[in-house]
Motif scaffolding. Structure first.
Motif, mmCIF file in Angstrom:
data_model
loop_
_atom_site.group_PDB
_atom_site.id
_atom_site.type_symbol
_atom_site.label_atom_id
_atom_site.label_comp_id
_atom_site.label_asym_id
_atom_site.label_seq_id
_atom_site.Cartn_x
_atom_site.Cartn_y
_atom_site.Cartn_z
ATOM 1 N N ASP A 20 0.834 -1.177 0.025
ATOM 2 C CA ASP A 20 -0.185 -0.131 0.067
ATOM 3 C C ASP A 20 0.865 1.363 -0.015
ATOM 4 O O ASP A 20 0.671 2.289 -0.878
ATOM 5 C CB ASP A 20 -0.879 -0.133 1.308
ATOM 6 C CG ASP A 20 -1.686 1.291 1.227
ATOM 7 O OD1 ASP A 20 -2.574 1.574 0.288
ATOM 8 O OD2 ASP A 20 -1.965 1.956 2.377
ATOM 9 N N LYS A 21 1.947 1.359 0.762
ATOM 10 C CA LYS A 21 2.774 2.307 0.655
ATOM 11 C C LYS A 21 3.421 2.587 -0.397
ATOM 12 O O LYS A 21 3.217 3.777 -0.911
ATOM 13 C CB LYS A 21 3.718 2.065 1.996
ATOM 14 C CG LYS A 21 4.800 3.127 2.225
ATOM 15 C CD LYS A 21 5.814 2.908 3.249
ATOM 16 C CE LYS A 21 6.686 4.191 3.728
ATOM 17 N NZ LYS A 21 7.480 3.886 4.714
ATOM 18 N N SER A 23 2.352 1.732 -3.251
ATOM 19 C CA SER A 23 1.304 2.401 -4.370
ATOM 20 C C SER A 23 0.874 3.838 -4.099
ATOM 21 O O SER A 23 0.732 4.441 -5.185
ATOM 22 C CB SER A 23 -0.134 1.392 -4.215
ATOM 23 O OG SER A 23 0.402 -0.014 -4.495
ATOM 24 N N ARG A 24 0.982 3.901 -2.877
ATOM 25 C CA ARG A 24 0.611 5.598 -2.407
ATOM 26 C C ARG A 24 1.765 6.561 -2.900
ATOM 27 O O ARG A 24 1.300 7.586 -3.622
ATOM 28 C CB ARG A 24 0.352 6.039 -1.001
ATOM 29 C CG ARG A 24 -1.057 5.381 -0.700
ATOM 30 C CD ARG A 24 -1.311 5.458 0.966
ATOM 31 N NE ARG A 24 -0.759 4.539 1.611
ATOM 32 C CZ ARG A 24 0.184 4.631 2.633
ATOM 33 N NH1 ARG A 24 0.640 5.910 2.855
ATOM 34 N NH2 ARG A 24 0.730 3.713 3.272
ATOM 35 N N LEU A 27 1.033 6.750 -6.854
ATOM 36 C CA LEU A 27 0.038 7.528 -7.125
ATOM 37 C C LEU A 27 0.551 9.334 -6.762
ATOM 38 O O LEU A 27 0.034 9.969 -7.791
ATOM 39 C CB LEU A 27 -1.193 7.396 -6.231
ATOM 40 C CG LEU A 27 -2.327 8.292 -6.334
ATOM 41 C CD1 LEU A 27 -3.175 8.104 -7.663
ATOM 42 C CD2 LEU A 27 -3.331 8.088 -5.095
ATOM 43 N N HIS A 28 1.158 9.416 -5.974
ATOM 44 C CA HIS A 28 1.412 10.863 -5.616
ATOM 45 C C HIS A 28 2.467 11.158 -6.853
ATOM 46 O O HIS A 28 2.436 12.388 -7.190
ATOM 47 C CB HIS A 28 2.381 10.998 -4.079
ATOM 48 C CG HIS A 28 2.907 12.143 -3.750
ATOM 49 N ND1 HIS A 28 1.883 13.319 -3.728
ATOM 50 C CD2 HIS A 28 3.823 12.664 -3.988
ATOM 51 C CE1 HIS A 28 2.798 14.240 -3.458
ATOM 52 N NE2 HIS A 28 4.212 14.178 -3.502
ATOM 53 N N TYR A 38 -4.472 1.715 -9.900
ATOM 54 C CA TYR A 38 -4.251 1.496 -8.440
ATOM 55 C C TYR A 38 -4.335 0.028 -7.996
ATOM 56 O O TYR A 38 -3.443 -0.510 -7.462
ATOM 57 C CB TYR A 38 -4.661 2.787 -7.812
ATOM 58 C CG TYR A 38 -4.068 3.043 -6.163
ATOM 59 C CD1 TYR A 38 -4.420 1.949 -5.350
ATOM 60 C CD2 TYR A 38 -3.220 4.019 -6.016
ATOM 61 C CE1 TYR A 38 -3.773 1.841 -4.062
ATOM 62 C CE2 TYR A 38 -2.765 4.154 -4.646
ATOM 63 C CZ TYR A 38 -2.952 3.091 -3.773
ATOM 64 O OH TYR A 38 -2.493 3.197 -2.469
ATOM 65 N N TRP A 96 -11.209 6.676 -5.185
ATOM 66 C CA TRP A 96 -9.892 7.703 -5.017
ATOM 67 C C TRP A 96 -10.763 9.005 -4.973
ATOM 68 O O TRP A 96 -11.161 9.752 -5.952
ATOM 69 C CB TRP A 96 -9.126 7.604 -6.319
ATOM 70 C CG TRP A 96 -8.250 8.583 -6.690
ATOM 71 C CD1 TRP A 96 -7.410 9.458 -5.661
ATOM 72 C CD2 TRP A 96 -7.339 8.775 -7.837
ATOM 73 N NE1 TRP A 96 -6.569 10.321 -6.030
ATOM 74 C CE2 TRP A 96 -6.326 9.860 -7.253
ATOM 75 C CE3 TRP A 96 -7.628 8.406 -9.053
ATOM 76 C CZ2 TRP A 96 -5.585 10.383 -8.465
ATOM 77 C CZ3 TRP A 96 -6.592 8.831 -9.939
ATOM 78 C CH2 TRP A 96 -5.724 9.932 -9.683
ATOM 79 N N TYR A 133 -8.052 5.503 -1.639
ATOM 80 C CA TYR A 133 -6.742 5.882 -2.244
ATOM 81 C C TYR A 133 -6.629 7.419 -2.204
ATOM 82 O O TYR A 133 -7.137 8.159 -2.616
ATOM 83 C CB TYR A 133 -6.502 5.705 -3.783
ATOM 84 C CG TYR A 133 -6.751 4.127 -3.949
ATOM 85 C CD1 TYR A 133 -6.665 3.093 -3.111
ATOM 86 C CD2 TYR A 133 -7.252 3.767 -5.288
ATOM 87 C CE1 TYR A 133 -7.038 1.762 -3.398
ATOM 88 C CE2 TYR A 133 -7.516 2.278 -5.467
ATOM 89 C CZ TYR A 133 -7.391 1.395 -4.720
ATOM 90 O OH TYR A 133 -7.546 0.190 -4.840
ATOM 91 N N CYS A 134 -5.366 7.808 -1.368
ATOM 92 C CA CYS A 134 -5.213 9.397 -0.952
ATOM 93 C C CYS A 134 -3.647 9.800 -1.595
ATOM 94 O O CYS A 134 -2.822 8.819 -1.226
ATOM 95 C CB CYS A 134 -5.468 9.571 0.339
ATOM 96 S SG CYS A 134 -7.132 9.304 0.912
ATOM 97 N N GLU A 135 -3.619 10.546 -2.421
ATOM 98 C CA GLU A 135 -2.594 11.002 -2.953
ATOM 99 C C GLU A 135 -1.764 11.959 -1.892
ATOM 100 O O GLU A 135 -0.712 12.289 -1.860
ATOM 101 C CB GLU A 135 -2.642 11.751 -4.498
ATOM 102 C CG GLU A 135 -3.410 12.910 -4.249
ATOM 103 C CD GLU A 135 -4.727 12.856 -4.366
ATOM 104 O OE1 GLU A 135 -5.512 13.785 -4.626
ATOM 105 O OE2 GLU A 135 -5.630 11.901 -3.707
#
Length: 135
Positions: A20-21, A23-24, A27-28, A38, A96, A133-135
């Motif tokens: 998860d880390k 992937s974030r 995304l960022h 994602y 998202w 999902y948080c950018e």
């Protein structure tokens, strides 16, 4: 109930956390282009990271649901963790909300509420969650 010992459970938790880390971060950095991207990448990372930990007897299966299944279940993907005798089935709906985008209306049409209602019809033995999902 899964008969996974504490050491293996901790290894699975860590694998999912780091998947998860990573992937974030992607995304960022705008490497991941949308919610489906994602979800696919996250599931692949979870499978790979758990598989690489060499946990005897533990098997992980995951994938995005096909469009018809997604509409019916109100979920985007599933994750199954098995010890060969017992299985833990989880499904999740990915969202998202684009918090970094000002005035983005991520659920202006009430679609999310209808997905939650559809999830109520799924077997109670399954674990169902919402993944934001948080950018």
């Amino acid at each position: 109930m899964l008969s996974i010992n504490k050491k293996h459970r901790e290894a699975i938790y860590r694998a999912i956390y780091f998947a998860d880390k990573e992937s974030r971060v992607e995304l960022h950095r705008q490497i991941i282009i949308d919610e489906n991207d994602y979800t696919s990448r996250l599931l692949g990372k979870i499978r790979d990271k758990i598989s690489r930990r060499n946990l005897p007897g533990i098997r992980v299966v995951s994938q995005r649901l096909a469009a018809q299944q997604e509409r019916s279940a109100g979920c985007d993907a599933f994750l199954i963790i098995s010890d060969g005798k017992f299985h833990k089935v989880g499904l999740f709906e990915a969202k998202w909300p684009r918090m970094a985008t000002s005035n983005y209306q991520w659920d202006s049409n009430g679609h999310f509420s209808s997905q939650l209602k559809r999830q109520n019809s799924l077997p109670s033995e399954w674990v169902i969650w919402e993944m934001f999902y948080c950018e």
